[in-house]
Enzyme design. Structure first.
Site, PDB file in Angstrom:
ATOM      1  N   SER A   1       0.983  -0.764   0.033  1.00 32.90           N
ATOM      2  CA  SER A   1      -0.210   0.129   0.352  1.00 32.90           C
ATOM      3  C   SER A   1       0.597   1.220   0.161  1.00 32.90           C
ATOM      4  O   SER A   1       1.843   1.421   0.530  1.00 32.90           O
ATOM      5  CB  SER A   1      -0.867  -0.239   1.346  1.00 32.90           C
TER       6      SER A   1
ATOM      7  N   TYR B   1      -1.550  -0.974  10.559  1.00 31.11           N
ATOM      8  CA  TYR B   1      -1.493  -1.230   9.051  1.00 31.11           C
ATOM      9  C   TYR B   1      -0.832  -0.743   8.026  1.00 31.11           C
ATOM     10  O   TYR B   1      -0.577  -1.792   7.014  1.00 31.11           O
ATOM     11  CB  TYR B   1      -2.468  -0.636   8.483  1.00 31.11           C
TER      12      TYR B   1
END
Length: 256
Positions: free
Chosen positions: A134, A147
């Protein structure tokens, strides 16, 4: 082979790769959710195998992938399964359970996926591994500490795999998407600049894999901005991310 194939990018990747002569192995925790997708892919000419497996279940994942690989040698292994969590209520710290869940699914699940087949791919001296990181892995988002950490770990893992496997002619591609329209993105309640559809993201990822790119981050304006922010002092970089402050709704799949 695609993990996390039941929604968002995963299902669009299955559609993008489906075609005559293609064998797809689609994995998600709930195999029933994969059945309509399997019918679509079969209508496009692909043969499809489904499995309801949690990527935290290393033994179950290895058993399925290795059995499938014996009949249909896997030349593209896409580790896409991932979950997201953010800060707690009132911008309090993440819960211990959420932090553990993110590490178990996002990082360890990817390792379990790769370790199932990497030695077989090395022996064949062929194939490509795709890891779904990401933009948050390139520079941690203040609202999503764990995350971001798991996605940064995947970048480092992919870089290491790439260096190790190069002599064996096994390629590695690390993908860093920005905001992609999906149930996961819907839980991010804040600004989502340059958000794109999951179908468009899948085409970008497919192209990167087919061209053998070691790294692909998109959309370009956000990826470039993140790279440039790394040259700023920490306080100035934090100011750049302030407009993207968001609340992240709890993922209903969390079970720890």
């Amino acid at each position: 082979m695609i993990t996390g194939a039941s929604g968002g990018i995963g299902s669009e990747l299955a559609r993008a790769f489906a075609g005559p002569g293609v064998s797809l192995a689609l994995i998600a925790r709930d195999a029933q959710r994969l059945e309509p997708l399997a019918r679509e892919c079969e209508a496009a000419g692909a043969t499809v195998a489904l499995a309801g497996i949690d990527v935290r279940d290393r033994a179950g994942l290895h058993a399925f992938l290795q059995a499938h690989d014996t009949d249909h040698p896997v030349d593209l292994l896409i580790s896409n399964a991932g979950v997201t969590c953010g800060l707690g209520a009132g911008r309090s710290r993440e819960t211990d359970e959420d932090a553990e869940w993110l590490a178990e699914v996002n990082y360890k699940g990817a390792v379990h996926t790769v370790s199932a087949l990497v030695e077989r791919m090395r022996a064949r001296r062929a194939g490509r591994i795709v890891l779904m990181s990401s933009l948050a892995g390139m520079r941690g988002f203040p609202d999503m500490p764990s995350y971001s950490a798991t996605k940064a770990a995947l970048i480092a893992y992919g870089e290491s795999l790439g260096g190790w496997l190069r002599r064996d002619r096994v390629g590695v591609t690390v993908i860093c998407p920005g905001f992609v329209t999906s149930p996961m993105s819907a839980r991010y309640m804040g600004a989502k600049p340059f958000e794109i559809s999951a179908a468009k993201a899948a085409q970008i990822i497919k192209q990167a894999a087919e061209k053998g790119k070691p790294f692909r981050a998109f959309p370009l304006p956000l990826a470039l901005g993140i790279r440039l922010s790394k040259f700023l002092p920490a306080w100035a970089s934090d100011l750049c991310y302030a407009p993207m402050s968001a609340d992240v709704a709890r993922d209903p799949r969390s079970d720890l």
